[in-house]
Scaffold this active site. Structure first.
Site, short mmCIF file in Angstrom:
data_model
loop_
_atom_site.label_atom_id
_atom_site.label_comp_id
_atom_site.label_asym_id
_atom_site.label_seq_id
_atom_site.Cartn_x
_atom_site.Cartn_y
_atom_site.Cartn_z
N CYS A 109 -24.32 -56.81 14.12
CA CYS A 109 -25.77 -56.79 14.36
C CYS A 109 -26.57 -56.50 13.09
CB CYS A 109 -26.13 -55.80 15.46
SG CYS A 109 -25.82 -54.09 15.01
N ASP A 153 -26.01 -50.65 6.94
CA ASP A 153 -25.58 -49.32 6.50
C ASP A 153 -24.16 -49.33 5.97
OD1 ASP A 153 -27.71 -47.46 6.70
OD2 ASP A 153 -27.64 -47.66 8.87
N GLU A 213 -20.72 -48.36 11.19
CA GLU A 213 -21.58 -48.53 10.02
C GLU A 213 -21.28 -47.50 8.92
OE1 GLU A 213 -25.70 -48.32 11.23
OE2 GLU A 213 -25.33 -46.67 12.61
N HIS A 252 -50.04 -55.86 17.00
CA HIS A 252 -50.08 -56.92 18.01
C HIS A 252 -50.40 -58.26 17.37
CE1 HIS A 252 -50.79 -53.86 21.42
NE2 HIS A 252 -49.56 -54.29 21.41
C1 PEP Z 1 -27.18 -51.65 10.34
O1 PEP Z 1 -27.07 -50.58 9.73
O2 PEP Z 1 -26.61 -52.70 9.98
C2 PEP Z 1 -28.02 -51.74 11.54
C3 PEP Z 1 -28.02 -52.81 12.30
O3 PEP Z 1 -28.84 -50.70 11.82
P1 PEP Z 1 -30.18 -50.35 11.00
O4 PEP Z 1 -30.48 -51.51 10.09
O5 PEP Z 1 -31.21 -50.10 12.03
O6 PEP Z 1 -29.80 -49.11 10.25
MG MG Z 2 -27.72 -48.72 10.61
#
Ligand code: PEP
Ligand code: MG
Length: 558
Positions: free
Chosen positions: A507, A460, A436, A194
């Site tokens: 993302c 990934d 990914e 927190h």
């Molecule tokens: C990714 O693999 O780019 C992703 C957004 O997921 P994580 O980083 O949680 O594996």
């Molecule tokens: Mg990932």
């Protein structure tokens, strides 16, 4: 006078920024209370005094919660409401009463009860509960301080200060004189605590888990805290100080300039508009999304819910978390990813055991296909929550059409179940998949026909495409998300998504890499999802980009 020698410590960075100030120590464990106080009153009197004291402190916490709500948002206010609950907890009362019955003074009974509860929490395997140990200490320190005639004083400073502490509590941070508190670092602590969440909301450069604090003799010396790297430079020489002052000035200038992008559309100079959403791992971070002007949540890593629990989170627990997030986002899009447990995010109660290659192993959807009840529970919670906002569901680690079809069938079953039970949900919930793995890229045309949207996980995708473990520091220099292979994959995935009339987002961490913003937009990415502090920076890059000027071949043929 002998000059101190420049030394550097390193912790885990919590909030970026450069803090320069005078080093001051705060020993969080020491409340300044003498343990040899004599309180010759009868046990019944001491117990009554404790009850009155506890009620007073609970009230004080609730007042702090109100203040926090106005200053930093409802998630931070919850910290103090939680403290109000902890102070009134029956276990604390039992432990204090037991101490009194054993002949302890009220002060000692509270202190040992606090230490006992904190020690028990600190031994828990679950990181979330471990982090609550500091809260137990905070609550008892406050009880003792109020018992001795006052509230815990605000941390007041005469000069710009960088605070060093074993640990800092959220209450201390909120009460500190923030006009002079430039940053802080702690020997203990976790980036998900927190205190860390609050530090990010307050934009306070900080680092935790430094290990050993500098010697107390350095109090009053100049210190630099680099919140980007987690480095703490003690007694810096003139050249180092000058270099960091320059860095600090450019950070300030950049932030100020970024602020001017608040409220503006994420539109390129030639009129191409994209969404800029946020990646978060906990419901508490919703406040940071709004504070940084994020358009919603592009990736909620729901596995943190599992990591923070001692057992599988129930449908009800998950439902409450998702519901609240959707309500806080107030109609903005929220994409929640189904749990991505496995690989570097191991959870003891899943009982996965040791694997030779965990990143290539038993992970996320692969676990769910063997244990469908895990996904079913999560889908039920998600669908039930969907009635409260604009929810989309994202499934990680897909490598084949059959996996996606299996998830679709589970989704269908859950929808039918809820309909039968008369439970309302949004029938328009979209189901997307993470792209990914190289396999998902190569069949993205087939997947696009069955998924509602794609979200490219470049973290990934880079690891699996380049055969470079994202966790291995020895090959970090080979971990290159700018590799032409990755850029080609992104372009191909966007093309296939659009052919099927579907949207594509990025993302992974690459989304916030503004050197690639023109490429990503020209490749056709519809949405980018980044950590909240990067929203305005990314918006600036988008507004300065001109899609029509980008030559894709420059990226795809080199
Ligand atoms: C990714 O693999 O780019 C992703 C957004 O997921 P994580 O980083 O949680 O594996
Ligand atoms: Mg990932």
């Amino acid at each position: 006078m002998e000059m101190e020698k420049m030394t550097t410590l390193r912790g885990k960075p919590v909030m970026e920024g450069i803090a320069i100030g005078i080093l001051r120590f705060m020993d969080a464990q020491d409340t300044g209370v003498a343990s040899d106080e004599h309180e010759p009153s009868a046990p019944a009197v001491l117990k009554e005094r404790f009850v009155q004291l506890r009620d007073k402190v609970a009230e004080e916490y609730l007042a702090l919660a109100e203040r926090a709500k106005g200053e930093v948002g409802s998630a931070e206010a919850d910290i103090f409401s939680t403290h109000a609950m902890m102070v009134q907890d029956g276990d604390l009362e039992d432990a204090v009463f037991a101490g009194i019955d054993a002949g302890q003074s009220l002060t000692d009974a509270i202190r040992s009860a606090g230490e006992g509860i904190a020690a028990m929490l600190a031994e828990m395997e679950d990181e979330y509960l471990q982090a609550r140990a500091a809260d137990a200490r905070e609550v008892c320190a406050r009880l003792v301080a109020v018992l001795r005639g006052g509230s815990v004083d605000s941390l007041q400073f005469d000069v710009p200060t960088v605070l060093a502490a074993v640990d800092v509590t959220p209450a201390e941070l909120l009460q500190a004189d923030r006009t002079k508190l430039m940053g802080f670092f702690t020997a203990q602590g976790a980036t998900g605590s927190h205190t860390s969440i609050l530090a990010r909301s307050l934009s306070l450069p900080s680092a935790v888990a430094v290990g050993t604090l500098p010697p107390q003799s350095l109090e009053g010396e100049t210190v630099i805290l680099d919140g980007f790297t987690g480095e703490i430079i003690l007694s810096p020489d003139e050249d180092t100080l000058a270099a960091y002052r320059d860095k600090q000035a450019s950070v300030h200038a950049r932030r100020k300039e970024e602020e001017s992008y608040r409220g503006l559309p994420n539109r390129t100079a030639d009129g191409y508009e994209v969404q800029v959403l946020c990646n978060i791992g906990r419901g508490e971070e919703a406040a940071a999304v709004l504070q940084n002007d994020g358009g919603g949540v592009g990736l909620f890593r729901s596995e943190f819910l599992y990591l923070e629990s001692t057992d599988f989170p129930s449908e009800e627990t998950q439902y409450r978390v998702y519901c609240r997030l959707l309500q806080e986002m107030d109609g903005r899009p929220v994409i929640i990813r189904t749990m991505d447990v496995g690989a570097d995010k191991q959870v003891g109660y899943f009982g996965i055991g040791r694997e030779e290659n965990p990143a290539l192993g038993y992970r996320s959807i692969r676990i769910c296909m063997d244990r469908p009840e895990i996904l079913r529970t999560q889908l039920r919670a998600l669908y039930r929550a969907s009635a409260f906002g604009k929810l989309s569901i994202l499934v990680p680690m897909i490598v084949s059409v059959s996996e996606l079809l299996w998830v679709r069938s589970q989704e269908q079953t859950v929808r039918e179940e809820l309909r039968r039970e008369g439970i309302p949900f949004d029938p328009g919930v979209k189901l997307g998949i993470m792209i990914e793995t190289p396999a998902a890229v190569m069949i993205s045309d087939l997947l696009a026909e069955r998924a509602d949207f794609f979200s490219i996980g470049t973290n990934d995708l880079t690891q699996y495409s380049l055969a470079v473990d994202r966790q291995n520091p020895m090959i970090e220099r080979l971990y290159d998300p700018h590799h032409t292979a990755i850029l080609r994959m992104i372009a191909l995935v966007a093309q296939n998504a659009h052919k099927a009339g579907k949207t594509v987002s990025v993302c992974g961490e690459l989304a916030r890499d503004t050197a690639l913003t023109p490429f990503l937009l020209a490749a056709g990415v519809d949405s980018l999802s980044v950590s909240p502090p990067y929203v305005l920076r990314l918006r600036r890059a988008i507004r300065n980009a001109n899609r029509s000027e980008v030559n894709l071949n420059e990226y795809l043929q080199t």
